[in-house]
Design an enzyme around this catalytic site. Structure first.
Site, mmCIF file in Angstrom:
data_model
loop_
_atom_site.group_PDB
_atom_site.id
_atom_site.type_symbol
_atom_site.label_atom_id
_atom_site.label_comp_id
_atom_site.label_asym_id
_atom_site.label_seq_id
_atom_site.Cartn_x
_atom_site.Cartn_y
_atom_site.Cartn_z
ATOM 1 N N GLY A 92 0.843 -1.203 0.000
ATOM 2 C CA GLY A 92 0.000 0.000 0.000
ATOM 3 C C GLY A 92 0.873 1.246 0.000
ATOM 4 N N GLY A 94 2.693 3.674 1.404
ATOM 5 C CA GLY A 94 3.207 3.884 2.765
ATOM 6 C C GLY A 94 3.784 5.270 2.961
ATOM 7 N N ARG A 95 4.049 5.944 1.837
ATOM 8 C CA ARG A 95 4.584 7.301 1.964
ATOM 9 C C ARG A 95 4.114 8.179 0.813
ATOM 10 N NH1 ARG A 95 10.832 7.353 0.101
ATOM 11 N NH2 ARG A 95 10.783 5.655 -1.377
ATOM 12 N N LYS A 115 4.592 12.132 -3.171
ATOM 13 C CA LYS A 115 5.397 11.018 -2.670
ATOM 14 C C LYS A 115 6.350 11.552 -1.610
ATOM 15 C CE LYS A 115 8.494 7.385 -4.424
ATOM 16 N NZ LYS A 115 9.009 6.744 -5.639
ATOM 17 N N ASP A 127 8.758 5.769 7.946
ATOM 18 C CA ASP A 127 8.416 7.103 8.463
ATOM 19 C C ASP A 127 7.527 7.902 7.516
ATOM 20 O OD1 ASP A 127 10.171 7.680 6.455
ATOM 21 O OD2 ASP A 127 11.716 8.564 7.736
ATOM 22 N N GLY A 128 7.207 7.310 6.361
ATOM 23 C CA GLY A 128 6.322 8.003 5.426
ATOM 24 C C GLY A 128 6.999 9.131 4.654
ATOM 25 N N ARG A 185 -1.809 -1.263 -10.131
ATOM 26 C CA ARG A 185 -0.642 -2.132 -10.273
ATOM 27 C C ARG A 185 -1.083 -3.588 -10.325
ATOM 28 N NH1 ARG A 185 3.113 0.970 -6.730
ATOM 29 N NH2 ARG A 185 2.016 2.918 -6.384
ATOM 30 N N ASP A 254 4.261 -5.060 -7.241
ATOM 31 C CA ASP A 254 3.634 -3.785 -6.874
ATOM 32 C C ASP A 254 4.227 -2.631 -7.678
ATOM 33 O OD1 ASP A 254 5.835 -4.681 -5.092
ATOM 34 O OD2 ASP A 254 5.785 -2.600 -4.434
ATOM 35 N N ASN A 255 5.343 -2.890 -8.356
ATOM 36 C CA ASN A 255 5.964 -1.839 -9.158
ATOM 37 C C ASN A 255 5.736 -2.060 -10.650
ATOM 38 O OD1 ASN A 255 6.883 -0.613 -6.841
ATOM 39 N ND2 ASN A 255 8.872 -1.634 -6.895
HETATM 40 P P1 AMP Z 1 9.126 0.705 -3.042
HETATM 41 O O1 AMP Z 1 10.374 -0.059 -2.763
HETATM 42 O O2 AMP Z 1 9.328 2.186 -3.203
HETATM 43 O O3 AMP Z 1 8.317 0.108 -4.142
HETATM 44 O O4 AMP Z 1 8.242 0.585 -1.715
HETATM 45 C C1 AMP Z 1 7.740 -0.626 -1.242
HETATM 46 C C2 AMP Z 1 6.745 -0.367 -0.157
HETATM 47 O O5 AMP Z 1 7.383 0.260 0.967
HETATM 48 C C3 AMP Z 1 5.596 0.534 -0.538
HETATM 49 O O6 AMP Z 1 4.450 0.068 0.139
HETATM 50 C C4 AMP Z 1 6.028 1.883 -0.018
HETATM 51 O O7 AMP Z 1 4.946 2.740 0.227
HETATM 52 C C5 AMP Z 1 6.717 1.475 1.277
HETATM 53 N N1 AMP Z 1 7.720 2.463 1.725
HETATM 54 C C6 AMP Z 1 8.914 2.747 1.168
HETATM 55 N N2 AMP Z 1 9.560 3.698 1.878
HETATM 56 C C7 AMP Z 1 8.763 4.022 2.914
HETATM 57 C C8 AMP Z 1 8.854 4.944 3.998
HETATM 58 N N3 AMP Z 1 9.921 5.729 4.186
HETATM 59 N N4 AMP Z 1 7.817 5.001 4.858
HETATM 60 C C9 AMP Z 1 6.740 4.226 4.714
HETATM 61 N N5 AMP Z 1 6.591 3.337 3.715
HETATM 62 C C10 AMP Z 1 7.578 3.232 2.825
HETATM 63 MG MG MG Z 2 6.684 0.729 -5.102
#
Ligand code: AMP
Ligand code: MG
Length: 490
Positions: A92, A94-95, A115, A127-128, A185, A254-255
């Site tokens: 989901g 997350g940030r 983002k 930490d979002g 996605r 998810d990507n």
């Molecule tokens: P990504 O590697 O960018 O595709 O992220 C994978 C998952 O980790 C996704 O659900 C993102 O929203 C979550 N995510 C990545 N970095 C953070 C962060 N700093 N805080 C919260 N969620 C994160």
């Molecule tokens: Mg992603």
């Protein structure tokens, strides 16, 4: 304030927020201390029907930082799941938050997403937040991809938050405004399949059809056609990546966007030396997402997508499985078809001959053997400066070149037309890792954004072959003890 708000030109709709409640959570961005605009994409703003000057104003920057909610926005975090390096998990936004969908002057619907906008119900232990370097990196590479003619999410702006974000070292916090034709996605369907009802899954599939494939939404076979169309777009996309040497680096399900756009610029990078085993991501120790494995992984991800659609493909489960299998197995051939067509263009070939593939493979094998630079080799062939390649002078290359020239002579088109075709297929410039690093270093450590702006400028027209681009084509000094590494989630 009210005046500026009107001038920005928002025309936001919120169709995603009308999906069943399980697909998202409503929440506002977490306000930040003191937003400052770092970079803004004027031409993209104009194409979205947004007034760039108003968005760059004090009020506009508050919007880009999530401190003010634009008129018509209904911020949500999207729910999705995904296979990360092969392991299924709940994810989901997350940030990130979707502010809404801007209706453009051409009546297209595009997501406006922040983002790095703070924690959400899907943040897990994160930490979002996001940091300046990686958000500028996404800005540079996504815009370079767009200029290369590759489907991608776009970058409208990066702002700093005035807050520090704790990583290995404290870093300046930043927020990227990402623009996408949607954020649907493979992982969104995996989430629906795992935690939703069949009717919720069907609503999601109908929504996806309506948003991305309106021509087939009324077809009685629409879910099978949805699968086939997604497969077709991915085959085109991954072929384009391969043709320019782009390595995504984290092709988790998810990507993978169902629109067929490249999404999520984490550890991605462009290959310099041609080597199919190239991996840049620090966490990809097994080479799952290596250059030469991207098509295979895309096929794997599409099989996961197909599985989620099984309840919709046919009343009879056995038949569903057969239909899904047949559609997924077409991917390899579709990919290959697109790749071969692209390679022919890279070598100036207009028509098709049976031996073309062997000729292409011979060149690639030589490039691998002699550690030739991928982009510059094709450039040298394009501008007829063969002495610029490390292959020059080898007997193999002499022989290959004679065969290639003979091949071009057998087609009707002139040498000049061939050269034109090659120029349109072989970029003179890609975002080379050392150049991107220089730009980020100047920006993040010295608040000097001129290096990045200049880089973005030359990257904006990669097929121009201007003298200025020659300077940007120079190779990095390779240090084999410290190969280039990229990081994600930072
Ligand atoms: P990504 O590697 O960018 O595709 O992220 C994978 C998952 O980790 C996704 O659900 C993102 O929203 C979550 N995510 C990545 N970095 C953070 C962060 N700093 N805080 C919260 N969620 C994160
Ligand atoms: Mg992603």
């Amino acid at each position: 304030m009210e005046k500026e708000r009107i001038e920005i030109g928002w025309k936001l709709d919120n169709s995603y927020a009308r999906l069943p409640k399980i697909f998202f959570s409503n929440l506002d961005p977490v306000p930040v201390h003191s937003p400052k605009l770092i970079i803004f994409n004027d031409s993209l703003a104009t194409s979205l029907g947004l007034n760039g000057e108003a968005l760059k104003s004090k009020y506009g920057v508050e919007v880009l930082a999530g401190n003010k909610i634009p008129q018509g926005a209904l911020p949500i975090a999207e729910a999705y799941a995904g296979h990360q390096f092969g392991y299924f998990t709940m994810l989901g936004d997350g940030r990130a938050l979707l502010l809404g969908e801007q209706m453009t002057p051409l009546d297209e619907r595009v997501d406006i997403q922040l983002k790095g906008s703070g924690r959400t119900p899907y943040s897990r232990r994160g930490d979002g937040r996001a940091t300046l370097g990686p958000m500028l990196r996404e800005y540079i590479i996504s815009e370079a991809m767009h200029a290369l003619g590759i489907e991608t999410t776009r970058s409208l702006a990066v702002v700093t938050t005035g807050e520090l974000v704790i990583r290995e070292n404290p870093q300046p916090g930043a927020i990227l405004t990402r623009v996408a034709s949607s954020h649907l996605r493979v992982g969104t369907f995996q989430y629906a399949s795992k935690w939703g009802t069949t009717s919720e899954l069907q609503v999601l599939a109908d929504y996806t059809l309506h948003r991305h494939f309106p021509d087939i939404e009324a077809d009685s076979n629409r879910y099978l056609l949805l699968l086939k169309e997604v497969i077709k777009r991915q085959a085109q996309l991954i072929a384009k990546w391969q043709l320019v040497g782009f390595i995504h680096g984290v092709m988790n399900t998810d990507n993978m966007a169902l629109s067929g756009e490249t999404i999520d610029y984490g550890p991605c990078a462009f290959m310099d030396t041609y080597d199919t085993s190239t991996v840049f991501s620090s966490i990809d120790s097994q080479g799952r997402y290596a250059y030469g494995n991207q098509a295979h992984i895309a096929g794997w991800n599409l099989a996961r997508f197909a599985e989620t659609l099984l309840p919709l493909l046919h009343k009879d489960q056995e038949q569903s499985i057969e239909l899904a299998k047949a559609a997924v197995s077409d991917f390899t051939e579709l990919f290959h078809y697109n790749w071969l067509a692209g390679m022919r263009a890279k070598l100036g070939m207009f028509n098709e001959e049976k031996e073309d593939e062997a000729l292409i493979e011979d060149l690639l094998n030589m490039m691998q053997k002699y550690h030739a630079d991928y982009t510059n080799t094709f450039c040298a062939l394009t501008i007829d400066k063969l002495e610029d390649t490390v292959l020059f002078g080898t007997t193999e290359f002499d022989q290959w070149q004679a065969l290639w020239q003979a091949r071009l002579c057998r087609q009707q088109e002139s040498k000049a037309s061939s050269q034109k075709l090659m120029q349109s297929a072989n970029p003179a410039i890609i975002p080379r890792n050392h150049r991107v690093e220089d730009a980020l270093e100047a920006a993040a450590n010295h608040q000097d954004y001129s290096v990045m702006e200049h880089l973005l400028d030359v990257l904006s027209n990669p097929y121009a072959y201007t003298p200025e681009q020659v300077d940007y084509a120079t190779l990095p000094v390779v240090d084999s003890r410290r190969p280039y590494r990229t990081f994600c989630g930072t």
